[in-house]
Design an enzyme around this catalytic site. Sequence first.
Site, PDB file in Angstrom:
ATOM      1  N   THR A 125     -25.797  -6.499  -2.802  1.00  0.00           N
ATOM      2  CA  THR A 125     -25.004  -5.357  -2.347  1.00  0.00           C
ATOM      3  C   THR A 125     -25.871  -4.137  -2.044  1.00  0.00           C
ATOM      4  OG1 THR A 125     -23.443  -3.683  -3.183  1.00  0.00           O
ATOM      5  CG2 THR A 125     -24.618  -4.921  -4.835  1.00  0.00           C
ATOM      6  N   ASP A 126     -25.395  -3.294  -1.147  1.00  0.00           N
ATOM      7  CA  ASP A 126     -26.108  -2.037  -0.858  1.00  0.00           C
ATOM      8  C   ASP A 126     -26.013  -1.051  -2.024  1.00  0.00           C
ATOM      9  OD1 ASP A 126     -23.425  -1.299  -0.623  1.00  0.00           O
ATOM     10  OD2 ASP A 126     -23.690  -0.148   1.214  1.00  0.00           O
ATOM     11  N   GLU A 127     -25.153  -1.363  -3.016  1.00  0.00           N
ATOM     12  CA  GLU A 127     -25.014  -0.430  -4.151  1.00  0.00           C
ATOM     13  C   GLU A 127     -26.288  -0.329  -4.966  1.00  0.00           C
ATOM     14  OE1 GLU A 127     -21.392  -0.556  -6.318  1.00  0.00           O
ATOM     15  OE2 GLU A 127     -20.298  -1.356  -4.611  1.00  0.00           O
ATOM     16  N   TYR A 150     -22.724  -2.458 -13.011  1.00  0.00           N
ATOM     17  CA  TYR A 150     -22.622  -3.477 -11.947  1.00  0.00           C
ATOM     18  C   TYR A 150     -23.821  -3.410 -11.015  1.00  0.00           C
ATOM     19  CZ  TYR A 150     -21.399  -5.431  -7.413  1.00  0.00           C
ATOM     20  OH  TYR A 150     -21.446  -6.120  -6.221  1.00  0.00           O
ATOM     21  N   SER A 153     -27.070  -4.395 -12.591  1.00  0.00           N
ATOM     22  CA  SER A 153     -27.200  -5.848 -12.819  1.00  0.00           C
ATOM     23  C   SER A 153     -27.522  -6.566 -11.506  1.00  0.00           C
ATOM     24  CB  SER A 153     -25.926  -6.421 -13.449  1.00  0.00           C
ATOM     25  OG  SER A 153     -24.871  -6.441 -12.501  1.00  0.00           O
ATOM     26  N   LYS A 154     -26.967  -6.076 -10.409  1.00  0.00           N
ATOM     27  CA  LYS A 154     -27.288  -6.684  -9.097  1.00  0.00           C
ATOM     28  C   LYS A 154     -28.737  -6.377  -8.725  1.00  0.00           C
ATOM     29  CE  LYS A 154     -24.813  -8.725  -6.772  1.00  0.00           C
ATOM     30  NZ  LYS A 154     -24.357 -10.147  -6.741  1.00  0.00           N
ATOM     31  N   LYS A 189     -10.182  -3.482  -5.806  1.00  0.00           N
ATOM     32  CA  LYS A 189     -11.086  -2.719  -4.950  1.00  0.00           C
ATOM     33  C   LYS A 189     -10.231  -1.791  -4.073  1.00  0.00           C
ATOM     34  CE  LYS A 189     -14.503  -5.322  -6.463  1.00  0.00           C
ATOM     35  NZ  LYS A 189     -14.591  -6.703  -6.103  1.00  0.00           N
ATOM     36  N   ASN A 249     -13.402   8.033   1.568  1.00  0.00           N
ATOM     37  CA  ASN A 249     -12.291   7.260   0.983  1.00  0.00           C
ATOM     38  C   ASN A 249     -10.921   7.790   1.396  1.00  0.00           C
ATOM     39  OD1 ASN A 249     -14.133   5.673  -0.379  1.00  0.00           O
ATOM     40  ND2 ASN A 249     -14.102   6.937  -2.230  1.00  0.00           N
TER      41      ASN A 249
HETATM   42  P1  NAD Z   1     -15.013 -11.671  -6.494  1.00  0.00           P
HETATM   43  O1  NAD Z   1     -14.933 -10.882  -7.761  1.00  0.00           O
HETATM   44  O2  NAD Z   1     -13.850 -11.705  -5.568  1.00  0.00           O
HETATM   45  O3  NAD Z   1     -15.377 -13.199  -6.842  1.00  0.00           O
HETATM   46  C1  NAD Z   1     -16.344 -13.551  -7.773  1.00  0.00           C
HETATM   47  C2  NAD Z   1     -16.211 -15.045  -8.028  1.00  0.00           C
HETATM   48  O4  NAD Z   1     -17.244 -15.421  -8.965  1.00  0.00           O
HETATM   49  C3  NAD Z   1     -14.880 -15.448  -8.647  1.00  0.00           C
HETATM   50  O5  NAD Z   1     -14.381 -16.611  -8.037  1.00  0.00           O
HETATM   51  C4  NAD Z   1     -15.230 -15.709 -10.118  1.00  0.00           C
HETATM   52  O6  NAD Z   1     -14.378 -16.665 -10.720  1.00  0.00           O
HETATM   53  C5  NAD Z   1     -16.655 -16.209  -9.986  1.00  0.00           C
HETATM   54  N1  NAD Z   1     -17.436 -16.023 -11.210  1.00  0.00           N
HETATM   55  C6  NAD Z   1     -17.538 -14.892 -11.955  1.00  0.00           C
HETATM   56  N2  NAD Z   1     -18.325 -15.124 -13.020  1.00  0.00           N
HETATM   57  C7  NAD Z   1     -18.737 -16.414 -12.939  1.00  0.00           C
HETATM   58  C8  NAD Z   1     -19.571 -17.232 -13.737  1.00  0.00           C
HETATM   59  N3  NAD Z   1     -20.137 -16.771 -14.861  1.00  0.00           N
HETATM   60  N4  NAD Z   1     -19.776 -18.511 -13.346  1.00  0.00           N
HETATM   61  C9  NAD Z   1     -19.204 -18.999 -12.223  1.00  0.00           C
HETATM   62  N5  NAD Z   1     -18.390 -18.274 -11.437  1.00  0.00           N
HETATM   63  C10 NAD Z   1     -18.155 -16.994 -11.789  1.00  0.00           C
HETATM   64  O7  NAD Z   1     -16.318 -11.129  -5.766  1.00  0.00           O
HETATM   65  P2  NAD Z   1     -16.608 -10.888  -4.206  1.00  0.00           P
HETATM   66  O8  NAD Z   1     -16.087  -9.564  -3.829  1.00  0.00           O
HETATM   67  O9  NAD Z   1     -16.179 -12.106  -3.466  1.00  0.00           O
HETATM   68  O10 NAD Z   1     -18.203 -10.788  -4.237  1.00  0.00           O
HETATM   69  C11 NAD Z   1     -19.003 -11.955  -4.081  1.00  0.00           C
HETATM   70  C12 NAD Z   1     -20.463 -11.547  -4.111  1.00  0.00           C
HETATM   71  O11 NAD Z   1     -20.726 -10.602  -3.075  1.00  0.00           O
HETATM   72  C13 NAD Z   1     -20.894 -10.860  -5.411  1.00  0.00           C
HETATM   73  O12 NAD Z   1     -22.179 -11.326  -5.750  1.00  0.00           O
HETATM   74  C14 NAD Z   1     -20.921  -9.379  -5.057  1.00  0.00           C
HETATM   75  O13 NAD Z   1     -21.876  -8.689  -5.850  1.00  0.00           O
HETATM   76  C15 NAD Z   1     -21.336  -9.447  -3.602  1.00  0.00           C
HETATM   77  N6  NAD Z   1     -20.891  -8.318  -2.770  1.00  0.00           N
HETATM   78  C16 NAD Z   1     -19.582  -7.940  -2.758  1.00  0.00           C
HETATM   79  C17 NAD Z   1     -19.178  -6.895  -1.926  1.00  0.00           C
HETATM   80  C18 NAD Z   1     -17.731  -6.455  -1.861  1.00  0.00           C
HETATM   81  O14 NAD Z   1     -17.440  -5.470  -1.189  1.00  0.00           O
HETATM   82  N7  NAD Z   1     -16.796  -7.161  -2.475  1.00  0.00           N
HETATM   83  C19 NAD Z   1     -20.108  -6.225  -1.134  1.00  0.00           C
HETATM   84  C20 NAD Z   1     -21.446  -6.641  -1.166  1.00  0.00           C
HETATM   85  C21 NAD Z   1     -21.817  -7.696  -1.994  1.00  0.00           C
HETATM   86  P1  TYD Z   2     -14.507   0.066  -4.754  1.00  0.00           P
HETATM   87  O1  TYD Z   2     -13.630  -0.711  -3.847  1.00  0.00           O
HETATM   88  O2  TYD Z   2     -14.327  -0.084  -6.234  1.00  0.00           O
HETATM   89  O3  TYD Z   2     -16.002  -0.287  -4.317  1.00  0.00           O
HETATM   90  P2  TYD Z   2     -17.398   0.384  -4.757  1.00  0.00           P
HETATM   91  O4  TYD Z   2     -17.199   1.314  -5.872  1.00  0.00           O
HETATM   92  O5  TYD Z   2     -18.142  -0.834  -5.188  1.00  0.00           O
HETATM   93  O6  TYD Z   2     -17.921   1.023  -3.516  1.00  0.00           O
HETATM   94  O7  TYD Z   2     -14.380   1.605  -4.416  1.00  0.00           O
HETATM   95  C1  TYD Z   2     -14.657   2.091  -3.119  1.00  0.00           C
HETATM   96  C2  TYD Z   2     -14.539   3.599  -3.163  1.00  0.00           C
HETATM   97  O8  TYD Z   2     -13.174   3.952  -3.421  1.00  0.00           O
HETATM   98  C3  TYD Z   2     -15.348   4.226  -4.292  1.00  0.00           C
HETATM   99  O9  TYD Z   2     -15.881   5.467  -3.828  1.00  0.00           O
HETATM  100  C4  TYD Z   2     -14.330   4.472  -5.388  1.00  0.00           C
HETATM  101  C5  TYD Z   2     -13.052   4.736  -4.616  1.00  0.00           C
HETATM  102  N1  TYD Z   2     -11.797   4.316  -5.295  1.00  0.00           N
HETATM  103  C6  TYD Z   2     -10.760   5.219  -5.455  1.00  0.00           C
HETATM  104  O10 TYD Z   2     -10.846   6.391  -5.048  1.00  0.00           O
HETATM  105  N2  TYD Z   2      -9.615   4.801  -6.071  1.00  0.00           N
HETATM  106  C7  TYD Z   2      -9.479   3.528  -6.550  1.00  0.00           C
HETATM  107  O11 TYD Z   2      -8.405   3.198  -7.134  1.00  0.00           O
HETATM  108  C8  TYD Z   2     -10.543   2.607  -6.350  1.00  0.00           C
HETATM  109  C9  TYD Z   2     -10.436   1.179  -6.841  1.00  0.00           C
HETATM  110  C10 TYD Z   2     -11.691   3.036  -5.715  1.00  0.00           C
END
Ligand code: NAD
Ligand code: TYD
Length: 336
Positions: A125-127, A150, A153-154, A189, A249
């Site tokens: 992630t870009d975070e 989070y 850890s990434k 999210k 946001n």
């Molecule tokens: P998500 O939370 O929707 O899904 C995570 C999946 O991992 C779930 O199916 C969960 O059951 C599984 N999981 C969790 N712990 C586990 C474990 N110990 N063993 C096996 N499976 C396990 O997440 P997502 O939003 O689909 O994100 C997927 C990946 O992309 C992550 O690595 C996240 O850091 C990365 N990512 C997400 C975003 C975003 O905006 N959602 C952006 C950039 C990168």
């Molecule tokens: P989020 O979807 O949790 O992603 P990330 O924090 O990983 O970027 O949040 C996106 C943005 O929205 C972040 O600036 C936090 C804000 N946010 C709210 O204002 N209200 C909410 O209920 C949530 C979940 C996020």
Amino acid sequence: MRLLVTGGAGFIGSAFVRHVLGAGQADSVLVLDKLTYAGNMDNLAEAAADPRFQFLRGDIAEPADVEAAVNQAQPGAVVHFAAESHVDRSILSPEPVIRTNLNGTFTLLEAAKRHGIARFVHVSTDEVYGSIPEPHDADETYPLIASSPYSASKAGSDLLALSYFRTFGLNVSVTRASNNYGPFQFPEKLIPLMIANALEGKPLPVYGNGMQVRDWLFVEDHCRAILAVLRQGRAGEIYNIGGNRSLPNIEVVRRIIAATGCSPDLIRWVTDRPGHDVRYALTSAKLERETGWQPQVAFEDGLERTVAWYRTHRDWVDRVRSGEYRRFYDQNYGNR
Ligand code: NAD
Ligand code: TYD
């Protein structure tokens, strides 16, 4: 190619499985997933009907589970999505985040090394870059200044993955994507939470002043980018993946209000998130140059498709918002 996909029952992982199977880009796909609150077999219903698809429930931080998955899949490549993926949960309860994101990634890398797996894509992630001051955009050399458990850890798991290239010659690439949105995203999210609440006339909780900026990437664009990195990415390299669409946001929330037709009075200004990153901004020029990938879905279209999906999948939302979600919701928003 035979793929082992971790976290394939989550939001992005399940979209990736649909994408590779649909595009005929894999001979077989085995999903290893623990099915935490975020993992959902409903997300894989389409793939489950495909003879190339297999599922194994297991924990990436348990060496025996990973070994079983590798033996069953005999993979040519691992695409590693599994993670605890939510910043707010990592603040409320960091332990599973550290365990899965760090120990889990370590366990997978060890298995990949032991079995001589030919390719490993670590999805990040870009975070990890933390808050980026104007007018800069992070490229892949930007320092890691992670703010939350989070993102830390990434960042740690990214470095671990890259160390397996430098030290052991494992063919690893790391991807760092911006905020994803689209169908099947767990309603914790920003975008799915706001859509789900708006459709039910519930409050829309905006943290702080709502002026924090995120770059938005439609999930299918992200999946195409990961496939491009899997196929064309170079070993030991990092690839940023962005949507070229930065918005504060509150602007995202206003667009969701317009798209759902709910009342703007539902907006609630709530206490800010601790350590809240003000701005994420990245450039994906390296990925574009090396693979020709570009985002294709404009935010307006992606948001319309996402709102339409949540409108027609109320049953999915109801199922994932069962007991555990309510506990989290009360904990995170109860006293805000
Ligand atoms: P998500 O939370 O929707 O899904 C995570 C999946 O991992 C779930 O199916 C969960 O059951 C599984 N999981 C969790 N712990 C586990 C474990 N110990 N063993 C096996 N499976 C396990 O997440 P997502 O939003 O689909 O994100 C997927 C990946 O992309 C992550 O690595 C996240 O850091 C990365 N990512 C997400 C975003 C975003 O905006 N959602 C952006 C950039 C990168
Ligand atoms: P989020 O979807 O949790 O992603 P990330 O924090 O990983 O970027 O949040 C996106 C943005 O929205 C972040 O600036 C936090 C804000 N946010 C709210 O204002 N209200 C909410 O209920 C949530 C979940 C996020």
